[in-house]
Design a protein around this motif. Structure first.
Motif, PDB file in Angstrom:
ATOM      1  N   GLY A 196      76.115  52.446  29.267  1.00 38.88           N
ATOM      2  CA  GLY A 196      76.462  52.029  27.964  1.00 38.88           C
ATOM      3  C   GLY A 196      76.093  53.007  26.430  1.00 38.88           C
ATOM      4  N   ARG A 197      75.174  52.982  26.112  1.00 34.80           N
ATOM      5  CA  ARG A 197      74.411  53.851  25.261  1.00 34.80           C
ATOM      6  C   ARG A 197      73.956  55.098  24.965  1.00 34.80           C
ATOM      7  N   SER A 198      74.242  55.501  26.023  1.00 36.57           N
ATOM      8  CA  SER A 198      74.744  56.326  26.805  1.00 36.57           C
ATOM      9  C   SER A 198      76.394  57.523  26.246  1.00 36.57           C
ATOM     10  N   GLY A 199      76.838  57.069  26.664  1.00 38.07           N
ATOM     11  CA  GLY A 199      78.833  56.508  26.185  1.00 38.07           C
ATOM     12  C   GLY A 199      79.354  56.599  27.077  1.00 38.07           C
ATOM     13  N   ASP A 200      78.414  56.147  28.478  1.00 35.56           N
ATOM     14  CA  ASP A 200      79.452  56.357  29.718  1.00 35.56           C
ATOM     15  C   ASP A 200      80.005  54.451  29.848  1.00 35.56           C
ATOM     16  N   LEU A 201      81.121  54.279  28.961  1.00 36.10           N
ATOM     17  CA  LEU A 201      82.013  52.732  28.819  1.00 36.10           C
ATOM     18  C   LEU A 201      82.469  52.193  30.272  1.00 36.10           C
ATOM     19  N   GLN A 202      82.513  52.536  31.283  1.00 43.51           N
ATOM     20  CA  GLN A 202      83.046  53.223  32.258  1.00 43.51           C
ATOM     21  C   GLN A 202      82.304  53.147  33.089  1.00 43.51           C
ATOM     22  N   GLU A 249      66.692  60.134  29.987  1.00 39.68           N
ATOM     23  CA  GLU A 249      65.373  59.380  31.409  1.00 39.68           C
ATOM     24  C   GLU A 249      65.780  58.219  31.812  1.00 39.68           C
ATOM     25  N   ALA A 250      66.368  57.040  31.484  1.00 35.78           N
ATOM     26  CA  ALA A 250      66.182  55.717  32.013  1.00 35.78           C
ATOM     27  C   ALA A 250      67.218  56.019  32.803  1.00 35.78           C
ATOM     28  N   LYS A 251      68.223  56.511  32.903  1.00 35.51           N
ATOM     29  CA  LYS A 251      69.288  56.767  34.105  1.00 35.51           C
ATOM     30  C   LYS A 251      68.527  57.228  35.657  1.00 35.51           C
ATOM     31  N   LEU A 252      67.870  58.363  35.105  1.00 32.86           N
ATOM     32  CA  LEU A 252      67.281  59.230  36.238  1.00 32.86           C
ATOM     33  C   LEU A 252      66.372  58.301  36.888  1.00 32.86           C
ATOM     34  N   TRP A 253      65.850  57.274  36.475  1.00 29.20           N
ATOM     35  CA  TRP A 253      64.603  56.529  36.780  1.00 29.20           C
ATOM     36  C   TRP A 253      65.368  55.751  36.885  1.00 29.20           C
ATOM     37  N   ALA A 254      66.191  55.211  36.986  1.00 21.85           N
ATOM     38  CA  ALA A 254      67.176  53.829  37.501  1.00 21.85           C
ATOM     39  C   ALA A 254      67.471  54.224  38.764  1.00 21.85           C
ATOM     40  N   ASP A 255      68.227  55.281  38.820  1.00 24.73           N
ATOM     41  CA  ASP A 255      69.001  56.342  40.069  1.00 24.73           C
ATOM     42  C   ASP A 255      67.545  56.111  41.557  1.00 24.73           C
ATOM     43  N   GLY A 270      60.656  48.151  35.065  1.00 23.53           N
ATOM     44  CA  GLY A 270      60.366  47.547  33.811  1.00 23.53           C
ATOM     45  C   GLY A 270      60.313  48.555  33.348  1.00 23.53           C
ATOM     46  N   GLN A 271      59.578  50.169  33.926  1.00 24.47           N
ATOM     47  CA  GLN A 271      60.240  51.320  33.341  1.00 24.47           C
ATOM     48  C   GLN A 271      60.463  52.047  33.057  1.00 24.47           C
ATOM     49  N   VAL A 272      62.433  51.547  33.694  1.00 28.76           N
ATOM     50  CA  VAL A 272      64.260  51.871  33.243  1.00 28.76           C
ATOM     51  C   VAL A 272      64.127  50.955  32.164  1.00 28.76           C
ATOM     52  N   ARG A 273      63.265  49.665  31.915  1.00 33.69           N
ATOM     53  CA  ARG A 273      63.714  49.066  30.528  1.00 33.69           C
ATOM     54  C   ARG A 273      62.980  49.409  28.802  1.00 33.69           C
ATOM     55  N   MET A 274      61.931  49.886  29.798  1.00 33.77           N
ATOM     56  CA  MET A 274      61.222  50.782  28.526  1.00 33.77           C
ATOM     57  C   MET A 274      61.573  52.454  28.021  1.00 33.77           C
ATOM     58  N   LEU A 275      61.914  53.015  28.836  1.00 30.97           N
ATOM     59  CA  LEU A 275      63.149  53.864  28.897  1.00 30.97           C
ATOM     60  C   LEU A 275      63.488  53.939  27.717  1.00 30.97           C
ATOM     61  N   ILE A 276      64.523  52.425  28.069  1.00 31.54           N
ATOM     62  CA  ILE A 276      65.541  52.958  26.962  1.00 31.54           C
ATOM     63  C   ILE A 276      65.115  51.589  25.173  1.00 31.54           C
ATOM     64  N   GLU A 277      64.456  51.426  25.815  1.00 32.16           N
ATOM     65  CA  GLU A 277      63.799  50.261  24.599  1.00 32.16           C
ATOM     66  C   GLU A 277      63.007  51.950  23.590  1.00 32.16           C
ATOM     67  N   LEU A 278      62.698  52.620  24.537  1.00 28.38           N
ATOM     68  CA  LEU A 278      61.713  54.221  23.687  1.00 28.38           C
ATOM     69  C   LEU A 278      63.039  55.293  23.299  1.00 28.38           C
ATOM     70  N   GLY A 279      64.430  54.947  23.358  1.00 28.08           N
ATOM     71  CA  GLY A 279      65.343  55.993  23.494  1.00 28.08           C
ATOM     72  C   GLY A 279      66.206  56.760  24.293  1.00 28.08           C
ATOM     73  N   GLU A 280      64.766  56.446  25.310  1.00 30.53           N
ATOM     74  CA  GLU A 280      65.227  57.912  26.602  1.00 30.53           C
ATOM     75  C   GLU A 280      66.275  57.217  27.256  1.00 30.53           C
TER      76      GLU A 280
END
Length: 257
Positions: free
Chosen positions: A106-112, A79-85, A66-76
């Protein structure tokens, strides 16, 4: 007091019934509050509430996700990637956590990398609506037409669920597919017509498509349902000054979605 009164009260005295038990703010309480905040678009509040859940239970994988998803919704997204890790160190096989990281990438540009994590989410028996919505998000970032199938799969897994449809609309909106987002919001409103946020986001899509009259009606409906909604008031003010140019831009968006 008469024994008959006690029977009517289930054996409890009248005085006792006037003193309800205090509210217990535990893990379940904060989970319900976090979901409510999420459903009302209060992503900052939801982020803090998911953190409170982890104070009670650090092993709650849903709260980490949920925290990762909220950071994504906030456009962060970073931070979302770091918290996911950080979360994946505890839950390396959690499908929705893998899916959330895929979206952040994906939203950061790392499509692969996004596709790889989305594949992993599905391989971990991740047959949930969010895993498929995340897959659609990744494929839209990659500009792949297969995203439509993923949206359909998510909606089939959660029939008549306004929340999942709303999440799909938010993804469509992020990738500027306003006409498709509008259709999803209209569908969500069939099942939850009293939710101000759906009207607010519907109005935004209509405005982006140059549908000034319907947008005004939607924003007004959102304001009536939630008089404290500052976004609806601002949208109505902005709409009144949009003028002819906004309608022309909307016409071209409808012509070439």
């Amino acid at each position: 007091m008469s024994r008959f009164v006690n029977l009517e009260l289930g054996g409890e005295s009248e005085d006792y019934s006037q003193h309800p038990k205090p509210l217990v703010k535990d893990e379940a309480y904060y989970a319900a509050e976090a979901q409510s905040a999420f459903e009302n678009g209060n992503f900052e509040s939801a982020l803090r509430l998911y953190s409170k859940i982890l104070e009670f239970n650090p092993q709650n994988a849903g709260a980490w996700t949920g925290q990762v998803r909220m950071l994504i919704e906030l456009g962060e997204f970073r931070e979302a990637k770091l918290w996911a890790d950080k979360a994946l160190e505890r839950f390396p096989h959690e499908p929705e956590l893998l899916a959330a990281k895929a979206v952040a990438l994906g939203r950061s540009g790392d499509l692969q990398g996004a596709l790889a994590f989305s594949d992993s989410a599905i391989e971990e028996r991740g047959d949930t609506p969010y895993v498929w919505l995340a897959r659609a998000d990744v494929l839209l970032a990659r500009k792949e037409p297969r995203a439509d199938y993923c949206f359909e799969k998510a909606l089939l897994l959660a029939p008549r669920n306004w929340f999942i449809v709303w999440l799909g609309a938010r993804i469509r909106h992020y990738y500027e597919q306003f006409a498709l987002a509008l259709k999803l919001l209209q569908q969500a409103l069939e099942w939850n017509a009293g939710h101000f946020l759906l009207w607010l986001e519907l109005g935004d899509c209509q405005q982006m498509l140059g549908m000034v009259g319907p947008a005004k009606s939607s924003f007004t409906q959102a304001q009536q349902l939630n008089p404290q909604c500052r976004e609806a008031s601002l949208a109505l003010t902005k709409l009144s000054s949009a003028g002819f140019g906004g309608r022309v831009r909307g016409f071209w968006r409808r012509l070439f979605p």
